[in-house]
Design an enzyme around this catalytic site. Structure first.
Site, PDB file in Angstrom:
ATOM      1  N   TRP A   1       0.831  -1.215   0.000  1.00 39.88           N
ATOM      2  CA  TRP A   1       0.000   0.000   0.000  1.00 39.88           C
ATOM      3  C   TRP A   1       0.859   1.257   0.000  1.00 39.88           C
ATOM      4  O   TRP A   1       0.503   2.252  -0.620  1.00 39.88           O
ATOM      5  CB  TRP A   1      -0.908  -0.001   1.224  1.00 39.88           C
ATOM      6  CG  TRP A   1      -1.802   1.209   1.319  1.00 39.88           C
ATOM      7  CD1 TRP A   1      -3.032   1.362   0.741  1.00 39.88           C
ATOM      8  CD2 TRP A   1      -1.546   2.429   2.026  1.00 39.88           C
ATOM      9  NE1 TRP A   1      -3.549   2.599   1.047  1.00 39.88           N
ATOM     10  CE2 TRP A   1      -2.669   3.278   1.832  1.00 39.88           C
ATOM     11  CE3 TRP A   1      -0.493   2.880   2.807  1.00 39.88           C
ATOM     12  CZ2 TRP A   1      -2.742   4.546   2.394  1.00 39.88           C
ATOM     13  CZ3 TRP A   1      -0.566   4.155   3.369  1.00 39.88           C
ATOM     14  CH2 TRP A   1      -1.678   4.967   3.157  1.00 39.88           C
ATOM     15  N   HIS A   2       2.004   1.191   0.664  1.00 37.87           N
ATOM     16  CA  HIS A   2       2.843   2.379   0.775  1.00 37.87           C
ATOM     17  C   HIS A   2       3.592   2.704  -0.507  1.00 37.87           C
ATOM     18  O   HIS A   2       4.081   3.827  -0.652  1.00 37.87           O
ATOM     19  CB  HIS A   2       3.835   2.220   1.935  1.00 37.87           C
ATOM     20  CG  HIS A   2       3.226   2.511   3.275  1.00 37.87           C
ATOM     21  ND1 HIS A   2       2.549   1.565   4.009  1.00 37.87           N
ATOM     22  CD2 HIS A   2       3.175   3.659   4.003  1.00 37.87           C
ATOM     23  CE1 HIS A   2       2.121   2.109   5.132  1.00 37.87           C
ATOM     24  NE2 HIS A   2       2.480   3.370   5.149  1.00 37.87           N
ATOM     25  N   GLY A   3       3.698   1.762  -1.415  1.00 41.61           N
ATOM     26  CA  GLY A   3       4.384   2.103  -2.655  1.00 41.61           C
ATOM     27  C   GLY A   3       4.735   0.897  -3.491  1.00 41.61           C
ATOM     28  O   GLY A   3       4.742  -0.245  -3.015  1.00 41.61           O
TER      29      GLY A   3
END
Length: 464
Positions: free
Chosen positions: A319-321
């Site tokens: 989700w963060h990247g």
């Protein structure tokens, strides 16, 4: 346009809130919607198609919510369709470019000039849309009958770009009937200014040290400077995101909304498990409510619990990247949390001094994986943190760290202090309103001066 900018503070806020407070209550949602869409459009002005996609996402969720409530026999199909469309939309923009880049490395003939830009805030409003249709499906919430009210819920400018992740349940009452009084507005202004101070006066200057370490090159810094650099990044990402969240909460109060708390002094934790209950609270709650529990939580035995935690932390990393470092970061956190859950968690909390030392060492190590997007550079950086794996403790400039200690030690002291509860308790205990107003005025003037000098760096979480 970001909160920590002169344009936002001296142009957008006066114009928007001037209109918002003047109009009667029944029109406030429309003013808030128009203002939020204008705020978003300014941020994506070079990619106006992002606004169209954002509006399509809002309309899609609104219709799916109504269909789920009206057609109970087919509601699961509508839910699946809604979630799949959201995930296809998110993955196409956030991960497709990374996947194509990896394919090109193995199949050069596949080379393409596709350049996919990530729409601002997509990770946050996607999760809010999914939570809404899931809650309607479960019967936890009634489907919103007003498209304007639903659009306001998703697009509220104070939380649209980087959270906190707000569920419909948390703001539904205010969407239909909210009260705004002078005390709430003043409290919101104070909260906004304090968050602005954390961002501009702590996160921005201490973050410069990490930028300098990266510019020098990890192979060229000494071990003390490497540890100073990643400690600086640890403070930067905390006060950057905590500051933004406080500003969002403050703006919410000014609008008549109570947004959820996103941080609870996470650097006082004694374990990584506790840390992730205190850090980005709304993201952790979202994964617990909409992934971990639906998978079975800890109800089906140890093996299933481990599997469910693996899924949650893999998704948290992704989700963060789009990058191998985020996958690695999620997996490292999963391993640490499993070890704490089954072996050392109780010990760390029974002996908090040991727990705090453990976290002081562990947190910078995990943030290093998060911050450095190249796996080879992560390896090099770790050899500087632990010199017995590399070229030794010293760099080509033997005492390079002394220069940076002299420059940055005040920010480290302030960072440590404001990671504790002490400053916040002191501020809450100030009963003299004049003293409090003077303190806020000093913080605000200092922030405006720094922004005027160009020290208004973008928020780190904008890229997620």
């Amino acid at each position: 346009m970001v909160f920590s900018s002169l344009k936002f503070i001296f142009i957008f806020m006066p114009i928007f809130f001037g209109c918002y407070y003047i109009v009667p209550g029944r029109i406030k949602n429309m003013v808030l919607l128009i203002g939020s869409l204008c705020f978003y459009f300014i941020g994506i002005i070079n990619n106006p198609e992002d606004l169209i996609l954002f509006l399509i996402s809002i309309i899609m969720d609104f219709i799916i919510g109504l269909l789920i409530e009206k057609n109970t026999k087919q509601k699961k199909i509508y839910l699946i369709v809604g979630i799949v469309l959201h995930l296809v939309y998110l993955c196409s923009f956030k991960y497709l470019g990374f996947i194509i880049g990896e394919i090109i490395q193995f199949i050069p003939s596949f080379n393409t000039n596709i350049n996919i830009l990530l729409p601002i805030g997509i990770s946050f409003y996607t999760f809010q849309g999914i939570s809404y249709i899931a809650d309607v499906y479960r019967g936890k919430e009634k489907a919103e009958k007003s498209l304007i009210k639903y659009a306001v819920y998703i697009s509220m400018f104070e939380q649209l770009i980087a959270g906190p992740i707000v569920t419909y349940d948390q703001v539904k009452n205010e969407l239909h009937n909210r009260k705004i009084n002078i005390n709430t507005v003043l409290n919101g202004i104070g909260t906004f200014i304090f968050g602005l101070g954390l961002k501009v006066l702590i996160a921005n200057p201490i973050g410069k040290l990490w930028a300098q370490v990266c510019a020098i090159g990890f192979e060229s810094v000494s071990t003390p400077l490497a540890w100073m650099g990643i400690a600086a990044y640890s403070f930067q990402i905390y006060f950057d995101f905590f500051g933004y969240s406080l500003m969002a909460v403050g703006l919410g109060k000014m609008l008549g909304f109570i947004l959820p708390k996103n941080f609870d002094h996470p650097y006082l934790s004694c374990s990584m498990t506790e840390f992730w209950r205190r850090w980005h609270i709304t993201l952790g709650s979202w994964f617990k409510e909409y992934v971990y529990i639906p998978l079975g939580g800890n109800r089906d035995g140890t093996a299933a619990t481990v599997r469910n935690l693996l899924v949650v932390w893999l998704l948290t990393g992704i989700w963060h990247g789009a990058g191998y470092n985020f996958i690695l970061w999620g997996m490292v956190l999963f391993i640490i949390i499993i070890i704490e859950k089954f072996f050392i968690g109780k010990f760390l909390h029974n002996f908090p001094v040991i727990g705090h030392i453990y976290m002081i060492i562990l947190l910078p190590l995990t943030w290093a994986i998060f911050a450095i997007d190249d796996l080879e550079q992560i390896k090099i950086f770790y050899t500087r943190l632990f010199p017995f794996f590399g070229q030794g403790i010293w760099s080509i400039f033997r005492y390079d760290y002394l220069k940076y200690i002299k420059l940055y030690y005040p920010f480290f002291i302030v960072g440590i202090l404001f990671s504790t509860t002490l400053p916040y308790r002191i501020i809450k205990n100030i009963k003299n309103r004049k003293v409090l107003l003077l303190l806020l005025a000093v913080i605000f003037i200092a922030c405006v001066y720094c922004m005027y000098k160009g020290l208004d760096d973008p928020f780190l979480y904008f890229r997620f």
